[in-house]
Design an enzyme around this catalytic site. Structure first.
Site, short mmCIF file in Angstrom:
data_model
loop_
_atom_site.label_atom_id
_atom_site.label_comp_id
_atom_site.label_asym_id
_atom_site.label_seq_id
_atom_site.Cartn_x
_atom_site.Cartn_y
_atom_site.Cartn_z
N ASP A 141 -0.52 4.39 0.80
CA ASP A 141 -0.77 5.39 1.63
C ASP A 141 -0.13 5.14 2.97
OD1 ASP A 141 -2.42 2.82 1.90
OD2 ASP A 141 -4.00 3.90 3.02
N GLU A 200 3.72 -6.25 3.86
CA GLU A 200 3.63 -5.57 5.21
C GLU A 200 4.84 -5.68 6.03
OE1 GLU A 200 1.62 -3.52 6.32
OE2 GLU A 200 -0.21 -3.48 5.22
N GLU A 234 -5.27 1.64 1.75
CA GLU A 234 -5.23 0.41 2.83
C GLU A 234 -5.50 0.96 4.31
OE1 GLU A 234 -3.71 -2.75 5.32
OE2 GLU A 234 -3.01 -0.72 5.46
N GLU A 235 -4.96 1.80 4.67
CA GLU A 235 -4.99 2.48 5.86
C GLU A 235 -6.41 2.80 6.48
OE1 GLU A 235 -2.76 1.76 8.16
OE2 GLU A 235 -0.93 2.02 7.18
N HIS A 281 0.84 -1.16 0.02
CA HIS A 281 -0.15 -0.09 -0.03
C HIS A 281 0.70 1.35 0.13
CE1 HIS A 281 0.39 0.76 4.40
NE2 HIS A 281 0.24 -0.36 4.52
ZN LIG Z 1 0.55 -1.51 6.47
#
Ligand SMILES: [Zn+2]
Length: 393
Positions: free
Chosen positions: A89, A174, A150-151, A87
């Site tokens: 963001d 991640e 994603e966040e 991700h």
């Molecule tokens: Zn993350």
């Protein structure tokens, strides 16, 4: 692959290159909320195009102006497809930093900045890894997906899945401390509202107090929390339930006519959402049976399914072997309490996806002075590169 091809790939990974890639990404803020991912998506698209990848930047249907960036590297030989997901963001920086959160300062062997660990650092590792293996005689293709959102609402990966993305295996980068995560809990938020009848606070017998009606619900949640300890998953532990919010009433001198609590219910792999919802509905029905005045409703505003893949999946074995080659130690596998985009790739797109990346999400992410060790960026890129090479050989 013989040892010399391993060495050839490893020597192509340079610390200076990875740090520069990560710094450039951190220096283009992409804070979510509100979610201004476009500048970093354009920057990343430029990097991937320079590497000769076939790149598209596509706005999310639900968030016009906020794009995913997808780059495809096709070896030209038929073979499997590997999806790399990260991700783009980051969460807001907040206060308490010793460094400018978007200066990407390197100090004492660490790279500091919002996203250094979660997860612009790991994205830089993925890009460096693709760069290092480009040109090797491999089969199939690599799809790199830099996703928005994603966040907050996982909208970027949800869009990829809705658009029909396909791959034979996936890596969600991640920060896992380079220990492959093959299972994580699901996360369901429930809002439970009790209803009453408003009245003057001096004449409470004329009303029905919605806050008081919430008392047996809270007791029921506490009892559920105890019962959930009887279930367990070998990697994820117990399911849990936690009351995160309570709202009720508008002023002290009035009987409140509604009260709402918000529950955070974490499901272990094997538990179904239907089962979790039925537990809550059953609890409310039991209260209603003994209290004819009891009225309540349940809403489920946010949900993410639990995820689990087989420990013998090729992507898991490749990442373990790659990490052992780079660090000298087999990392094994682990489970996570947190959810991430991998759940949609596994549950909805059917892509066996392992969560794996350098950095410590618990110790280094979502807080002031977010950082990642430069040495772990190098190790991460090397492990990604070897795993890609072995999966596509
Ligand atoms: Zn993350």
């Amino acid at each position: 692959m013989n040892p010399s091809s391993v060495d050839r790939v490893l020597t192509k990974i340079s610390e200076d290159r990875i740090v520069a890639l990560a710094q450039d990404l951190i220096r283009v803020p992409s804070i979510n909320p509100p979610g201004n991912e476009r500048p970093v998506a354009e920057h990343l698209a430029g990097c991937l195009r320079e590497m000769g990848m076939d790149v598209t930047v596509t706005d999310l249907t639900v968030h016009p102006g906020r794009p995913n960036v997808v780059g495809v590297w096709d070896t030209g030989a038929s073979g499997p497809t590997l999806l790399l997901n990260g991700h783009i963001d980051v969460v807001p920086p907040g206060d308490g930093w010793s460094f400018d959160p978007f200066a990407a300062t390197v100090r004492d062997g660490n790279l500091y900045g919002r996203g250094a660990c979660d997860m612009k650092g790991p994205i830089a590792c993925m890009v460096a890894a693709i760069e290092a293996i480009a040109g090797a005689p491999l089969h199939g293709s690599v799809i790199f997906t830099g996703v928005a959102g994603e966040e907050a609402d996982q909208s970027g990966t949800r869009q990829l899945v809705a658009d029909g993305i396909r791959a034979d295996f996936g890596i969600c980068g991640e920060p896992t401390g380079m220990v492959p995560v093959i299972a994580h809990k699901g996360d369901f938020y429930y809002d439970i509202t009790t209803f009453g009848v408003a009245a003057h606070g001096g004449l409470p017998h004329l009303g029905v107090n919605a806050v008081e009606k919430m008392v047996p619900v809270i007791q029921g949640v506490q009892a559920l929390s105890t019962r959930l300890k009887e279930k367990s998953h070998p990697l994820c532990g117990h399911p849990t339930v936690s009351i995160g919010l309570i709202k009720g009433g508008v002023i002290t001198c009035a009987v409140p006519d509604r009260c709402t609590i918000s529950l955070d219910r974490r499901l272990i792999p094997g538990e179904s959402p239907e089962e979790a919802s039925a537990e809550i509905e059953g609890m409310l029905q039991a209260i209603a049976q003994v209290d004819p005045q009891f009225r309540a409703e349940v809403k489920t505003p946010v949900m993410a399914l639990p995820m689990e893949i087989d420990a013998d999946e090729p992507v898991v074995l490749a990442l373990r072997r790659a990490t052992e080659t780079v660090t000298g130690k087999d990392p094994g596998v682990q489970g996570w309490s947190a959810t991430c985009d991998a759940n949609m790739l596994v549950n909805d797109a059917g892509i066996p996806t392992c969560i794996f990346g350098p950095g410590d999400i618990g110790g280094q992410a979502h807080k002031p002075d977010e950082h990642i060790a430069v040495s772990s960026l190098v190790d991460g890129a090397r492990a990604y590169a070897l795993a890609i090479m072995w999966l596509l050989q």
